[in-house]
Motif scaffolding. Sequence first.
Motif, PDB file in Angstrom:
ATOM      1  N   THR A   1      60.616  31.423  68.883  1.00 31.25           N
ATOM      2  CA  THR A   1      60.298  31.425  67.461  1.00 31.25           C
ATOM      3  C   THR A   1      59.212  32.444  67.140  1.00 31.25           C
ATOM      4  O   THR A   1      58.300  32.672  67.936  1.00 31.25           O
ATOM      5  CB  THR A   1      59.821  30.034  67.007  1.00 31.25           C
ATOM      6  OG1 THR A   1      59.523  30.082  65.599  1.00 31.25           O
ATOM      7  CG2 THR A   1      58.581  29.586  67.762  1.00 31.25           C
TER       8      THR A   1
ATOM      9  N   SER B   1      57.699  32.103  64.155  1.00 28.00           N
ATOM     10  CA  SER B   1      57.070  31.481  62.993  1.00 28.00           C
ATOM     11  C   SER B   1      55.549  31.530  63.043  1.00 28.00           C
ATOM     12  O   SER B   1      54.900  31.454  62.007  1.00 28.00           O
ATOM     13  CB  SER B   1      57.548  30.034  62.856  1.00 28.00           C
ATOM     14  OG  SER B   1      57.176  29.273  63.993  1.00 28.00           O
TER      15      SER B   1
ATOM     16  N   ASN C   1      61.133  31.923  58.073  1.00 27.98           N
ATOM     17  CA  ASN C   1      60.887  31.363  59.407  1.00 27.98           C
ATOM     18  C   ASN C   1      61.998  30.410  59.845  1.00 27.98           C
ATOM     19  O   ASN C   1      62.239  30.250  61.044  1.00 27.98           O
ATOM     20  CB  ASN C   1      59.530  30.661  59.434  1.00 27.98           C
ATOM     21  CG  ASN C   1      58.368  31.649  59.475  1.00 27.98           C
ATOM     22  OD1 ASN C   1      58.533  32.796  59.885  1.00 27.98           O
ATOM     23  ND2 ASN C   1      57.198  31.215  59.037  1.00 27.98           N
TER      24      ASN C   1
ATOM     25  N   ASN D   1      64.221  32.642  61.437  1.00 29.09           N
ATOM     26  CA  ASN D   1      63.601  33.476  62.480  1.00 29.09           C
ATOM     27  C   ASN D   1      63.804  34.964  62.197  1.00 29.09           C
ATOM     28  O   ASN D   1      64.083  35.758  63.103  1.00 29.09           O
ATOM     29  CB  ASN D   1      64.168  33.125  63.869  1.00 29.09           C
ATOM     30  CG  ASN D   1      63.077  32.975  64.920  1.00 29.09           C
ATOM     31  OD1 ASN D   1      61.919  32.676  64.610  1.00 29.09           O
ATOM     32  ND2 ASN D   1      63.453  33.160  66.176  1.00 29.09           N
TER      33      ASN D   1
END
Length: 126
Positions: free
Chosen positions: A28, A30, A74, A77
């Motif tokens: 990720t 994020s 996010n 991604n």
Amino acid sequence: QVQLVESGGGLVQAGGSLRLSCAASGGTISNYAMAWLRQAPGKEREFVAAIKWSGPNTVYADSVKGRFTASRDNAKNTVYLQMNSLKPEDTAVYYCATPGARYTSVDRTTTGYAYWGQGTQVTVSS
């Protein structure tokens, strides 16, 4: 290990628009600041834009301020670069990159990135 893949480049006339995407896999993003950089033939790589992990905190090079907008999703991604009012001098290979460290800011720098995409060509004709 994060992999980044850019897409959305192409040939456009001056004054036109393009939207670049940078899709991440393998982890990720994020919690990562993400940056866009570009390199024109015969020139050094230059910083274009960056967006913090939480968005919409962004920073831009003076040459693109007011014309380009960085954003992120996010949940997907993915980060984006909306490019409007394109000029021939925007012609370059565009890369997305990240320091790859959580909560590490990026500010108009071309160094300190752990992960890079392969780049996508943007050509603006006059």
